[in-house]
Design an enzyme around this catalytic site. Structure first.
Site, PDB file in Angstrom:
ATOM      1  N   ARG A  47       0.819  -1.223   0.000  1.00 37.09           N
ATOM      2  CA  ARG A  47       0.000   0.000   0.000  1.00 37.09           C
ATOM      3  C   ARG A  47       0.847   1.264   0.000  1.00 37.09           C
ATOM      4  O   ARG A  47       0.507   2.243   0.650  1.00 37.09           O
ATOM      5  CB  ARG A  47      -0.938   0.039   1.212  1.00 37.09           C
ATOM      6  CG  ARG A  47      -2.017  -1.015   1.201  1.00 37.09           C
ATOM      7  CD  ARG A  47      -3.261  -0.511   0.481  1.00 37.09           C
ATOM      8  NE  ARG A  47      -4.233  -1.587   0.390  1.00 37.09           N
ATOM      9  CZ  ARG A  47      -5.203  -1.790   1.268  1.00 37.09           C
ATOM     10  NH1 ARG A  47      -5.326  -0.965   2.280  1.00 37.09           N
ATOM     11  NH2 ARG A  47      -6.040  -2.783   1.117  1.00 37.09           N
ATOM     12  N   ARG A  51      -3.598   6.637   0.410  1.00 36.60           N
ATOM     13  CA  ARG A  51      -4.063   7.819   1.122  1.00 36.60           C
ATOM     14  C   ARG A  51      -3.053   8.488   2.038  1.00 36.60           C
ATOM     15  O   ARG A  51      -3.289   9.580   2.510  1.00 36.60           O
ATOM     16  CB  ARG A  51      -5.319   7.472   1.929  1.00 36.60           C
ATOM     17  CG  ARG A  51      -6.524   7.309   1.025  1.00 36.60           C
ATOM     18  CD  ARG A  51      -7.685   6.761   1.793  1.00 36.60           C
ATOM     19  NE  ARG A  51      -7.308   5.488   2.403  1.00 36.60           N
ATOM     20  CZ  ARG A  51      -8.033   4.849   3.287  1.00 36.60           C
ATOM     21  NH1 ARG A  51      -9.172   5.337   3.673  1.00 36.60           N
ATOM     22  NH2 ARG A  51      -7.619   3.688   3.779  1.00 36.60           N
ATOM     23  N   ARG A  60      -6.019  11.913  -7.285  1.00 32.92           N
ATOM     24  CA  ARG A  60      -7.031  10.857  -7.220  1.00 32.92           C
ATOM     25  C   ARG A  60      -8.450  11.405  -7.374  1.00 32.92           C
ATOM     26  O   ARG A  60      -9.300  10.779  -7.993  1.00 32.92           O
ATOM     27  CB  ARG A  60      -6.834  10.124  -5.895  1.00 32.92           C
ATOM     28  CG  ARG A  60      -7.906   9.229  -5.420  1.00 32.92           C
ATOM     29  CD  ARG A  60      -7.851   7.883  -6.107  1.00 32.92           C
ATOM     30  NE  ARG A  60      -8.763   7.011  -5.417  1.00 32.92           N
ATOM     31  CZ  ARG A  60     -10.097   7.103  -5.507  1.00 32.92           C
ATOM     32  NH1 ARG A  60     -10.617   8.001  -6.294  1.00 32.92           N
ATOM     33  NH2 ARG A  60     -10.865   6.286  -4.823  1.00 32.92           N
ATOM     34  N   ASP A  96      -6.416  -3.257  -7.604  1.00 31.67           N
ATOM     35  CA  ASP A  96      -6.967  -3.836  -6.371  1.00 31.67           C
ATOM     36  C   ASP A  96      -7.291  -5.305  -6.623  1.00 31.67           C
ATOM     37  O   ASP A  96      -7.498  -5.706  -7.775  1.00 31.67           O
ATOM     38  CB  ASP A  96      -8.227  -3.097  -5.917  1.00 31.67           C
ATOM     39  CG  ASP A  96      -8.575  -3.443  -4.470  1.00 31.67           C
ATOM     40  OD1 ASP A  96      -8.059  -2.778  -3.550  1.00 31.67           O
ATOM     41  OD2 ASP A  96      -9.345  -4.402  -4.258  1.00 31.67           O
ATOM     42  N   TYR A 171     -14.502 -12.258   0.606  1.00 33.48           N
ATOM     43  CA  TYR A 171     -15.279 -11.075   0.202  1.00 33.48           C
ATOM     44  C   TYR A 171     -16.552 -11.478  -0.548  1.00 33.48           C
ATOM     45  O   TYR A 171     -17.624 -10.924  -0.326  1.00 33.48           O
ATOM     46  CB  TYR A 171     -14.433 -10.141  -0.669  1.00 33.48           C
ATOM     47  CG  TYR A 171     -13.431  -9.341   0.127  1.00 33.48           C
ATOM     48  CD1 TYR A 171     -13.858  -8.405   1.081  1.00 33.48           C
ATOM     49  CD2 TYR A 171     -12.064  -9.496  -0.043  1.00 33.48           C
ATOM     50  CE1 TYR A 171     -12.943  -7.671   1.832  1.00 33.48           C
ATOM     51  CE2 TYR A 171     -11.144  -8.767   0.699  1.00 33.48           C
ATOM     52  CZ  TYR A 171     -11.592  -7.860   1.631  1.00 33.48           C
ATOM     53  OH  TYR A 171     -10.698  -7.139   2.373  1.00 33.48           O
TER      54      TYR A 171
HETATM   55  O1  CP3 Z   1       0.130   0.387  -3.059  1.00 31.37           O
HETATM   56  C1  CP3 Z   1      -0.243  -0.782  -3.241  1.00 31.37           C
HETATM   57  O2  CP3 Z   1      -0.047  -1.719  -2.423  1.00 31.37           O
HETATM   58  C2  CP3 Z   1      -0.867  -1.143  -4.570  1.00 31.37           C
HETATM   59  C3  CP3 Z   1      -2.249  -1.122  -4.667  1.00 31.37           C
HETATM   60  C4  CP3 Z   1      -3.163  -2.016  -3.862  1.00 31.37           C
HETATM   61  C5  CP3 Z   1      -4.432  -1.568  -3.431  1.00 31.37           C
HETATM   62  N1  CP3 Z   1      -5.102  -2.620  -2.915  1.00 31.37           N
HETATM   63  C6  CP3 Z   1      -4.916  -0.197  -3.606  1.00 31.37           C
HETATM   64  C7  CP3 Z   1      -5.991   0.276  -2.709  1.00 31.37           C
HETATM   65  C8  CP3 Z   1      -3.043  -3.363  -3.507  1.00 31.37           C
HETATM   66  C9  CP3 Z   1      -1.870  -4.299  -3.679  1.00 31.37           C
HETATM   67  C10 CP3 Z   1      -4.290  -3.730  -2.912  1.00 31.37           C
HETATM   68  C11 CP3 Z   1      -4.600  -5.101  -2.481  1.00 31.37           C
HETATM   69  C12 CP3 Z   1      -5.748  -5.311  -1.596  1.00 31.37           C
HETATM   70  N2  CP3 Z   1      -6.998  -4.775  -1.689  1.00 31.37           N
HETATM   71  C13 CP3 Z   1      -5.738  -6.238  -0.540  1.00 31.37           C
HETATM   72  C14 CP3 Z   1      -4.576  -7.108  -0.159  1.00 31.37           C
HETATM   73  C15 CP3 Z   1      -3.554  -6.349   0.576  1.00 31.37           C
HETATM   74  C16 CP3 Z   1      -3.901  -6.080   2.005  1.00 31.37           C
HETATM   75  O3  CP3 Z   1      -3.921  -4.901   2.361  1.00 31.37           O
HETATM   76  O4  CP3 Z   1      -4.098  -7.042   2.758  1.00 31.37           O
HETATM   77  C17 CP3 Z   1      -7.007  -6.212   0.061  1.00 31.37           C
HETATM   78  C18 CP3 Z   1      -7.440  -7.029   1.258  1.00 31.37           C
HETATM   79  C19 CP3 Z   1      -7.796  -5.290  -0.677  1.00 31.37           C
HETATM   80  C20 CP3 Z   1      -9.213  -4.920  -0.462  1.00 31.37           C
HETATM   81  C21 CP3 Z   1      -9.324  -3.486  -0.131  1.00 31.37           C
HETATM   82  N3  CP3 Z   1      -9.292  -2.477  -1.071  1.00 31.37           N
HETATM   83  C22 CP3 Z   1      -9.394  -2.881   1.155  1.00 31.37           C
HETATM   84  C23 CP3 Z   1      -9.461  -3.627   2.465  1.00 31.37           C
HETATM   85  C24 CP3 Z   1      -9.392  -1.478   0.955  1.00 31.37           C
HETATM   86  C25 CP3 Z   1      -9.371  -0.386   2.005  1.00 31.37           C
HETATM   87  C26 CP3 Z   1     -10.673   0.298   2.189  1.00 31.37           C
HETATM   88  C27 CP3 Z   1     -10.458   1.646   2.841  1.00 31.37           C
HETATM   89  O5  CP3 Z   1     -10.756   2.665   2.192  1.00 31.37           O
HETATM   90  O6  CP3 Z   1     -10.005   1.682   4.002  1.00 31.37           O
HETATM   91  C28 CP3 Z   1      -9.320  -1.254  -0.434  1.00 31.37           C
HETATM   92  C29 CP3 Z   1      -9.251   0.050  -1.091  1.00 31.37           C
HETATM   93  C30 CP3 Z   1      -7.909   0.421  -1.585  1.00 31.37           C
HETATM   94  N4  CP3 Z   1      -7.132  -0.387  -2.363  1.00 31.37           N
HETATM   95  C31 CP3 Z   1      -7.254   1.654  -1.394  1.00 31.37           C
HETATM   96  C32 CP3 Z   1      -6.048   1.585  -2.119  1.00 31.37           C
HETATM   97  C33 CP3 Z   1      -5.008   2.651  -2.310  1.00 31.37           C
HETATM   98  C34 CP3 Z   1      -7.794   2.856  -0.585  1.00 31.37           C
HETATM   99  C35 CP3 Z   1      -8.977   3.509  -1.245  1.00 31.37           C
HETATM  100  C36 CP3 Z   1      -8.664   4.744  -2.082  1.00 31.37           C
HETATM  101  O7  CP3 Z   1      -7.553   5.265  -2.067  1.00 31.37           O
HETATM  102  O8  CP3 Z   1      -9.594   5.192  -2.748  1.00 31.37           O
END
Ligand code: CP3
Length: 367
Positions: A47, A51, A60, A96, A171
Protein backbone atom coordinates in the site's frame (compact mmCIF):
# COMPACT_ATOMS: atom_id res chain seq x y z
CA UNK A 1 25.56 -4.68 -10.46
CA UNK A 2 24.29 -7.64 -12.49
CA UNK A 3 21.06 -6.86 -14.22
CA UNK A 4 17.89 -8.65 -15.15
CA UNK A 5 19.28 -11.99 -16.20
CA UNK A 6 18.66 -13.95 -13.05
CA UNK A 7 14.97 -13.78 -13.85
CA UNK A 8 15.47 -16.61 -16.31
CA UNK A 9 14.88 -15.36 -19.84
CA UNK A 10 12.38 -17.25 -21.93
CA UNK A 11 11.98 -20.12 -19.53
CA UNK A 12 8.49 -19.65 -18.06
CA UNK A 13 5.12 -19.21 -19.68
CA UNK A 14 4.99 -15.67 -18.42
CA UNK A 15 7.24 -12.67 -18.13
CA UNK A 16 8.57 -13.10 -21.66
CA UNK A 17 8.42 -9.44 -22.56
CA UNK A 18 10.50 -8.34 -19.61
CA UNK A 19 13.14 -10.93 -20.33
CA UNK A 20 13.35 -10.00 -23.97
CA UNK A 21 12.73 -6.29 -23.72
CA UNK A 22 14.37 -4.43 -20.91
CA UNK A 23 17.13 -4.90 -18.40
CA UNK A 24 16.01 -3.49 -15.07
CA UNK A 25 18.63 -1.06 -13.73
CA UNK A 26 17.97 -1.85 -10.07
CA UNK A 27 17.43 -5.58 -9.66
CA UNK A 28 18.17 -5.87 -5.92
CA UNK A 29 14.53 -6.81 -5.26
CA UNK A 30 14.53 -9.64 -7.81
CA UNK A 31 17.89 -10.92 -6.55
CA UNK A 32 16.68 -10.92 -2.94
CA UNK A 33 13.51 -12.78 -3.98
CA UNK A 34 15.78 -15.48 -5.44
CA UNK A 35 17.97 -15.61 -2.35
CA UNK A 36 20.96 -14.10 -4.15
CA UNK A 37 23.42 -11.67 -2.51
CA UNK A 38 22.66 -7.96 -2.86
CA UNK A 39 24.64 -4.74 -2.37
CA UNK A 40 21.91 -3.32 -0.18
CA UNK A 41 18.69 -4.68 1.29
CA UNK A 42 15.80 -3.91 -1.09
CA UNK A 43 12.71 -2.27 0.38
CA UNK A 44 9.18 -1.41 -0.72
CA UNK A 45 5.91 -0.97 1.16
CA UNK A 46 2.59 -2.72 0.75
CA UNK A 47 0.00 0.00 0.00
CA UNK A 48 2.81 2.40 -0.77
CA UNK A 49 0.45 4.16 -3.19
CA UNK A 50 -2.54 5.57 -1.42
CA UNK A 51 -4.06 7.82 1.12
CA UNK A 52 -0.92 8.54 3.13
CA UNK A 53 0.49 10.46 0.14
CA UNK A 54 -0.69 14.05 -0.43
CA UNK A 55 0.25 13.75 -4.10
CA UNK A 56 -2.07 10.72 -4.32
CA UNK A 57 -4.98 12.61 -2.82
CA UNK A 58 -4.27 15.50 -5.21
CA UNK A 59 -4.50 13.42 -8.41
CA UNK A 60 -7.03 10.86 -7.22
CA UNK A 61 -10.03 13.19 -6.89
CA UNK A 62 -13.41 12.08 -5.59
CA UNK A 63 -14.41 9.43 -8.14
CA UNK A 64 -14.58 5.70 -7.53
CA UNK A 65 -11.35 3.82 -7.01
CA UNK A 66 -12.22 1.29 -9.70
CA UNK A 67 -12.73 4.25 -12.04
CA UNK A 68 -9.23 5.55 -11.25
CA UNK A 69 -7.74 2.10 -11.89
CA UNK A 70 -9.45 2.06 -15.30
CA UNK A 71 -7.61 5.24 -16.38
CA UNK A 72 -4.11 4.08 -17.44
CA UNK A 73 -2.47 7.50 -17.29
CA UNK A 74 -3.74 8.12 -13.79
CA UNK A 75 -2.96 4.60 -12.58
CA UNK A 76 0.54 4.92 -14.05
CA UNK A 77 1.13 8.22 -12.24
CA UNK A 78 -0.17 6.84 -8.92
CA UNK A 79 2.07 3.77 -9.22
CA UNK A 80 5.09 5.98 -9.87
CA UNK A 81 4.47 8.45 -7.04
CA UNK A 82 5.85 6.34 -4.18
CA UNK A 83 8.77 5.16 -6.32
CA UNK A 84 9.79 8.76 -6.93
CA UNK A 85 9.23 9.92 -3.39
CA UNK A 86 10.68 7.01 -1.42
CA UNK A 87 13.25 5.58 -3.81
CA UNK A 88 11.89 2.10 -3.13
CA UNK A 89 13.33 -0.91 -4.96
CA UNK A 90 10.05 -2.14 -6.44
CA UNK A 91 6.82 -0.69 -7.76
CA UNK A 92 3.45 -2.33 -7.19
CA UNK A 93 0.73 -1.80 -9.72
CA UNK A 94 -2.01 0.59 -8.63
CA UNK A 95 -4.99 -1.74 -8.84
CA UNK A 96 -6.97 -3.84 -6.37
CA UNK A 97 -7.64 -7.50 -5.70
CA UNK A 98 -11.30 -7.09 -6.74
CA UNK A 99 -10.48 -5.79 -10.25
CA UNK A 100 -10.81 -9.17 -12.07
CA UNK A 101 -14.10 -10.11 -10.34
CA UNK A 102 -15.43 -6.61 -11.00
CA UNK A 103 -14.34 -6.85 -14.64
CA UNK A 104 -16.23 -10.10 -15.27
CA UNK A 105 -19.37 -8.50 -13.87
CA UNK A 106 -19.73 -10.21 -10.51
CA UNK A 107 -20.96 -6.95 -9.01
CA UNK A 108 -18.36 -5.72 -6.55
CA UNK A 109 -17.30 -2.17 -5.73
CA UNK A 110 -14.80 -0.57 -3.37
CA UNK A 111 -16.41 1.63 -0.74
CA UNK A 112 -14.07 4.24 0.77
CA UNK A 113 -13.23 3.48 4.39
CA UNK A 114 -14.88 0.04 4.11
CA UNK A 115 -13.27 -1.95 1.32
CA UNK A 116 -14.80 -4.35 -1.22
CA UNK A 117 -18.59 -4.68 -1.04
CA UNK A 118 -20.54 -7.25 -3.07
CA UNK A 119 -24.11 -6.56 -4.23
CA UNK A 120 -25.21 -10.19 -4.38
CA UNK A 121 -22.89 -12.44 -2.40
CA UNK A 122 -21.97 -15.94 -3.54
CA UNK A 123 -24.48 -18.39 -2.05
CA UNK A 124 -25.08 -21.46 -4.19
CA UNK A 125 -23.89 -23.57 -7.09
CA UNK A 126 -25.49 -21.44 -9.77
CA UNK A 127 -23.45 -18.46 -8.56
CA UNK A 128 -20.48 -20.25 -10.12
CA UNK A 129 -21.87 -19.10 -13.49
CA UNK A 130 -21.24 -15.52 -12.40
CA UNK A 131 -17.52 -16.34 -12.20
CA UNK A 132 -16.71 -16.85 -15.86
CA UNK A 133 -13.05 -16.95 -16.98
CA UNK A 134 -11.18 -13.66 -17.29
CA UNK A 135 -10.18 -12.57 -20.77
CA UNK A 136 -7.56 -9.97 -19.82
CA UNK A 137 -7.33 -8.28 -23.25
CA UNK A 138 -11.09 -7.73 -23.40
CA UNK A 139 -11.97 -7.40 -19.71
CA UNK A 140 -9.03 -5.45 -18.27
CA UNK A 141 -7.24 -3.77 -21.21
CA UNK A 142 -6.57 -0.76 -18.98
CA UNK A 143 -4.49 -2.90 -16.62
CA UNK A 144 -2.34 -4.11 -19.49
CA UNK A 145 -1.92 -0.55 -20.80
CA UNK A 146 -0.89 0.68 -17.35
CA UNK A 147 1.65 -2.13 -16.99
CA UNK A 148 3.03 -1.30 -20.46
CA UNK A 149 3.38 2.39 -19.55
CA UNK A 150 5.10 1.51 -16.31
CA UNK A 151 7.71 -0.89 -17.61
CA UNK A 152 8.73 1.73 -20.16
CA UNK A 153 9.39 4.22 -17.35
CA UNK A 154 10.53 2.27 -14.33
CA UNK A 155 14.09 1.37 -13.46
CA UNK A 156 12.89 -0.93 -10.68
CA UNK A 157 10.84 -4.14 -11.09
CA UNK A 158 7.05 -3.94 -11.26
CA UNK A 159 5.14 -6.35 -9.02
CA UNK A 160 1.98 -7.89 -10.46
CA UNK A 161 -0.60 -9.16 -7.97
CA UNK A 162 -3.93 -10.84 -7.35
CA UNK A 163 -6.08 -11.81 -4.40
CA UNK A 164 -5.65 -15.42 -3.31
CA UNK A 165 -8.67 -17.75 -3.57
CA UNK A 166 -9.47 -17.77 0.16
CA UNK A 167 -9.30 -14.00 0.62
CA UNK A 168 -11.36 -13.44 -2.55
CA UNK A 169 -13.91 -16.04 -1.41
CA UNK A 170 -14.18 -14.28 1.93
CA UNK A 171 -15.28 -11.07 0.20
CA UNK A 172 -17.57 -12.80 -2.29
CA UNK A 173 -19.31 -15.04 0.26
CA UNK A 174 -19.47 -12.75 3.28
CA UNK A 175 -20.33 -9.86 0.96
CA UNK A 176 -17.69 -7.49 2.33
CA UNK A 177 -15.07 -7.19 5.04
CA UNK A 178 -15.85 -9.55 7.92
CA UNK A 179 -14.23 -10.03 11.28
CA UNK A 180 -15.35 -13.65 11.65
CA UNK A 181 -15.66 -14.81 8.00
CA UNK A 182 -18.72 -16.66 9.30
CA UNK A 183 -20.57 -17.23 6.03
CA UNK A 184 -17.34 -18.12 4.25
CA UNK A 185 -16.50 -20.78 6.83
CA UNK A 186 -20.08 -22.06 6.77
CA UNK A 187 -19.78 -22.70 3.04
CA UNK A 188 -16.30 -24.20 3.42
CA UNK A 189 -17.39 -26.74 6.03
CA UNK A 190 -20.99 -27.22 4.95
CA UNK A 191 -20.55 -27.61 1.20
CA UNK A 192 -16.95 -28.68 0.59
CA UNK A 193 -17.54 -29.60 -3.06
CA UNK A 194 -19.05 -26.23 -3.90
CA UNK A 195 -16.26 -24.58 -1.91
CA UNK A 196 -13.62 -26.44 -3.93
CA UNK A 197 -15.33 -25.42 -7.18
CA UNK A 198 -15.44 -21.78 -6.02
CA UNK A 199 -11.75 -21.77 -5.08
CA UNK A 200 -10.92 -23.37 -8.40
CA UNK A 201 -12.64 -20.55 -10.29
CA UNK A 202 -10.89 -17.97 -8.13
CA UNK A 203 -7.52 -19.63 -8.76
CA UNK A 204 -8.21 -19.46 -12.51
CA UNK A 205 -8.96 -15.74 -12.18
CA UNK A 206 -5.74 -15.12 -10.25
CA UNK A 207 -3.67 -17.08 -12.77
CA UNK A 208 -5.21 -15.27 -15.76
CA UNK A 209 -4.85 -11.86 -14.14
CA UNK A 210 -1.29 -12.27 -12.87
CA UNK A 211 -0.26 -14.05 -16.08
CA UNK A 212 -1.50 -11.12 -18.16
CA UNK A 213 0.33 -8.57 -15.99
CA UNK A 214 3.53 -10.61 -16.34
CA UNK A 215 3.10 -10.92 -20.09
CA UNK A 216 2.65 -7.15 -20.25
CA UNK A 217 6.02 -6.70 -18.54
CA UNK A 218 5.75 -7.05 -14.76
CA UNK A 219 8.68 -9.06 -13.40
CA UNK A 220 7.49 -10.56 -10.12
CA UNK A 221 4.12 -11.26 -8.57
CA UNK A 222 2.47 -11.33 -5.19
CA UNK A 223 -0.50 -13.38 -4.08
CA UNK A 224 -2.37 -11.62 -1.29
CA UNK A 225 -4.07 -14.08 1.05
CA UNK A 226 -4.62 -11.33 3.56
CA UNK A 227 -7.22 -13.13 5.65
CA UNK A 228 -5.82 -16.69 5.60
CA UNK A 229 -4.78 -16.18 9.22
CA UNK A 230 -8.44 -16.76 10.14
CA UNK A 231 -7.94 -20.49 9.45
CA UNK A 232 -6.50 -23.31 11.54
CA UNK A 233 -3.64 -25.21 9.88
CA UNK A 234 -5.76 -28.28 9.08
CA UNK A 235 -8.45 -26.09 7.51
CA UNK A 236 -5.88 -24.23 5.48
CA UNK A 237 -4.25 -27.47 4.30
CA UNK A 238 -7.48 -29.10 3.25
CA UNK A 239 -9.61 -26.24 1.98
CA UNK A 240 -7.18 -23.62 0.66
CA UNK A 241 -3.70 -24.94 -0.02
CA UNK A 242 -4.50 -26.92 -3.22
CA UNK A 243 -5.93 -23.87 -5.04
CA UNK A 244 -3.07 -21.57 -4.00
CA UNK A 245 -0.54 -24.29 -4.84
CA UNK A 246 -1.89 -24.49 -8.37
CA UNK A 247 -1.39 -20.75 -8.82
CA UNK A 248 2.32 -20.84 -7.97
CA UNK A 249 2.82 -24.01 -10.02
CA UNK A 250 1.13 -22.61 -13.12
CA UNK A 251 2.99 -19.31 -12.88
CA UNK A 252 6.30 -21.17 -12.70
CA UNK A 253 7.55 -20.17 -9.24
CA UNK A 254 10.66 -21.75 -7.73
CA UNK A 255 11.87 -22.48 -11.20
CA UNK A 256 12.87 -20.23 -14.00
CA UNK A 257 9.62 -18.23 -13.92
CA UNK A 258 9.15 -14.84 -12.25
CA UNK A 259 9.56 -14.79 -8.46
CA UNK A 260 6.31 -15.21 -6.54
CA UNK A 261 5.54 -13.81 -3.08
CA UNK A 262 2.87 -15.29 -0.82
CA UNK A 263 1.50 -13.14 1.98
CA UNK A 264 -1.14 -13.23 4.68
CA UNK A 265 -1.80 -11.44 7.96
CA UNK A 266 -1.79 -13.29 11.29
CA UNK A 267 -0.32 -16.37 9.64
CA UNK A 268 2.17 -17.23 12.38
CA UNK A 269 0.59 -20.67 12.75
CA UNK A 270 0.54 -21.19 8.98
CA UNK A 271 3.97 -20.00 7.85
CA UNK A 272 5.36 -23.39 6.83
CA UNK A 273 2.09 -24.23 5.09
CA UNK A 274 2.13 -20.94 3.19
CA UNK A 275 5.61 -21.90 2.00
CA UNK A 276 4.41 -25.30 0.77
CA UNK A 277 2.14 -23.49 -1.67
CA UNK A 278 5.35 -22.97 -3.64
CA UNK A 279 6.23 -19.28 -3.49
CA UNK A 280 9.83 -18.07 -3.71
CA UNK A 281 9.18 -15.53 -0.95
CA UNK A 282 6.92 -15.69 2.10
CA UNK A 283 5.60 -12.39 3.44
CA UNK A 284 5.74 -12.31 7.24
CA UNK A 285 3.62 -10.01 9.39
CA UNK A 286 4.99 -8.28 12.50
CA UNK A 287 3.71 -10.90 14.96
CA UNK A 288 6.49 -13.34 14.11
CA UNK A 289 10.12 -12.34 14.72
CA UNK A 290 12.01 -12.51 11.46
CA UNK A 291 14.72 -14.79 12.88
CA UNK A 292 12.04 -17.26 14.02
CA UNK A 293 10.39 -17.08 10.61
CA UNK A 294 13.69 -17.78 8.87
CA UNK A 295 14.43 -20.69 11.12
CA UNK A 296 11.01 -22.20 10.49
CA UNK A 297 11.08 -21.65 6.75
CA UNK A 298 14.64 -22.78 6.08
CA UNK A 299 17.22 -21.41 3.69
CA UNK A 300 15.36 -22.21 0.46
CA UNK A 301 12.65 -19.60 0.98
CA UNK A 302 13.22 -15.83 0.99
CA UNK A 303 11.26 -13.62 3.39
CA UNK A 304 9.57 -10.26 3.07
CA UNK A 305 8.75 -7.99 6.00
CA UNK A 306 8.12 -7.23 8.73
CA UNK A 307 8.03 -3.87 10.51
CA UNK A 308 4.72 -3.24 12.31
CA UNK A 309 2.90 -0.63 10.17
CA UNK A 310 1.88 1.13 13.39
CA UNK A 311 5.50 1.33 14.58
CA UNK A 312 6.25 4.06 12.05
CA UNK A 313 3.83 6.35 13.93
CA UNK A 314 6.23 6.40 16.93
CA UNK A 315 8.93 9.05 17.50
CA UNK A 316 11.86 8.64 15.11
CA UNK A 317 14.36 7.09 17.56
CA UNK A 318 11.83 4.34 18.27
CA UNK A 319 11.17 3.80 14.57
CA UNK A 320 14.90 3.61 13.87
CA UNK A 321 15.36 1.05 16.62
CA UNK A 322 12.49 -1.07 15.29
CA UNK A 323 13.86 -0.96 11.75
CA UNK A 324 17.28 -2.00 13.04
CA UNK A 325 15.69 -4.84 14.98
CA UNK A 326 14.13 -6.29 11.81
CA UNK A 327 17.44 -5.99 9.93
CA UNK A 328 19.43 -7.48 12.80
CA UNK A 329 17.10 -10.43 13.12
CA UNK A 330 17.76 -11.24 9.48
CA UNK A 331 21.45 -11.04 10.36
CA UNK A 332 22.69 -10.25 6.87
CA UNK A 333 21.37 -13.42 5.28
CA UNK A 334 20.53 -13.21 1.59
CA UNK A 335 16.86 -13.48 0.67
CA UNK A 336 15.36 -10.62 2.66
CA UNK A 337 13.06 -7.96 1.17
CA UNK A 338 12.35 -5.27 3.74
CA UNK A 339 8.68 -4.26 4.00
CA UNK A 340 6.04 -3.53 6.59
CA UNK A 341 4.17 -6.47 8.09
CA UNK A 342 0.99 -5.22 6.36
CA UNK A 343 -0.07 -2.15 4.35
CA UNK A 344 0.88 1.47 5.05
CA UNK A 345 -1.70 3.00 7.40
CA UNK A 346 -3.43 6.16 6.16
CA UNK A 347 -2.12 8.08 9.23
CA UNK A 348 1.50 7.47 8.21
CA UNK A 349 3.80 10.46 7.69
CA UNK A 350 5.44 9.88 4.28
CA UNK A 351 8.62 11.59 5.51
CA UNK A 352 9.08 8.85 8.07
CA UNK A 353 8.87 6.21 5.32
CA UNK A 354 11.47 8.19 3.36
CA UNK A 355 13.78 7.94 6.37
CA UNK A 356 13.04 4.23 6.77
CA UNK A 357 14.14 3.62 3.17
CA UNK A 358 17.35 5.57 3.80
CA UNK A 359 18.06 3.57 6.92
CA UNK A 360 17.47 0.21 5.22
CA UNK A 361 19.62 1.21 2.26
CA UNK A 362 22.42 2.34 4.56
CA UNK A 363 22.48 -1.00 6.36
CA UNK A 364 25.32 -3.40 5.53
CA UNK A 365 23.60 -6.10 3.55
CA UNK A 366 24.71 -9.69 2.96
CA UNK A 367 27.52 -10.83 5.22
O1 CP3 B 1 0.13 0.39 -3.06
C1 CP3 B 1 -0.24 -0.78 -3.24
O2 CP3 B 1 -0.05 -1.72 -2.42
C2 CP3 B 1 -0.87 -1.14 -4.57
C3 CP3 B 1 -2.25 -1.12 -4.67
C4 CP3 B 1 -3.16 -2.02 -3.86
C5 CP3 B 1 -4.43 -1.57 -3.43
N1 CP3 B 1 -5.10 -2.62 -2.91
C6 CP3 B 1 -4.92 -0.20 -3.61
C7 CP3 B 1 -5.99 0.28 -2.71
C8 CP3 B 1 -3.04 -3.36 -3.51
C9 CP3 B 1 -1.87 -4.30 -3.68
C10 CP3 B 1 -4.29 -3.73 -2.91
C11 CP3 B 1 -4.60 -5.10 -2.48
C12 CP3 B 1 -5.75 -5.31 -1.60
N2 CP3 B 1 -7.00 -4.78 -1.69
C13 CP3 B 1 -5.74 -6.24 -0.54
C14 CP3 B 1 -4.58 -7.11 -0.16
C15 CP3 B 1 -3.55 -6.35 0.58
C16 CP3 B 1 -3.90 -6.08 2.00
O3 CP3 B 1 -3.92 -4.90 2.36
O4 CP3 B 1 -4.10 -7.04 2.76
C17 CP3 B 1 -7.01 -6.21 0.06
C18 CP3 B 1 -7.44 -7.03 1.26
C19 CP3 B 1 -7.80 -5.29 -0.68
C20 CP3 B 1 -9.21 -4.92 -0.46
C21 CP3 B 1 -9.32 -3.49 -0.13
N3 CP3 B 1 -9.29 -2.48 -1.07
C22 CP3 B 1 -9.39 -2.88 1.16
C23 CP3 B 1 -9.46 -3.63 2.47
C24 CP3 B 1 -9.39 -1.48 0.95
C25 CP3 B 1 -9.37 -0.39 2.01
C26 CP3 B 1 -10.67 0.30 2.19
C27 CP3 B 1 -10.46 1.65 2.84
O5 CP3 B 1 -10.76 2.66 2.19
O6 CP3 B 1 -10.01 1.68 4.00
C28 CP3 B 1 -9.32 -1.25 -0.43
C29 CP3 B 1 -9.25 0.05 -1.09
C30 CP3 B 1 -7.91 0.42 -1.59
N4 CP3 B 1 -7.13 -0.39 -2.36
C31 CP3 B 1 -7.25 1.65 -1.39
C32 CP3 B 1 -6.05 1.58 -2.12
C33 CP3 B 1 -5.01 2.65 -2.31
C34 CP3 B 1 -7.79 2.86 -0.58
C35 CP3 B 1 -8.98 3.51 -1.24
C36 CP3 B 1 -8.66 4.74 -2.08
O7 CP3 B 1 -7.55 5.26 -2.07
O8 CP3 B 1 -9.59 5.19 -2.75
Amino acid sequence: MPSGNDSGPLAGHYGLSVAVGSAIANDAFLRACRGLPVDRVPVWFMRQAGRSLPEYRAVRGEGSMLGAIARPELATEITLQPVRRYGVDAAILYSDIVVPTHAIGFGVDIVPGVGPVVEQPFREARDLDRLRPLNPEADTPYVLETVGNLVAELDVPLIAFAGAPFTMASYLVDGGPSRTHALTKRLMHGEPDLWAALLDRLADLAIASIGSQLDAGASAFMLFDSWAGALAPDEYRRFVLPASQRIFAELGSRGSGPPGIHFGVGTGELLELLATAGADVVGVDWRVHLDDARERLGPEVAVQGNLDPAAVLAPWPVVAQRVADVLNRNAGQPGHVFNLGHGVLPETDPEVLEQVVELVHGHRATV
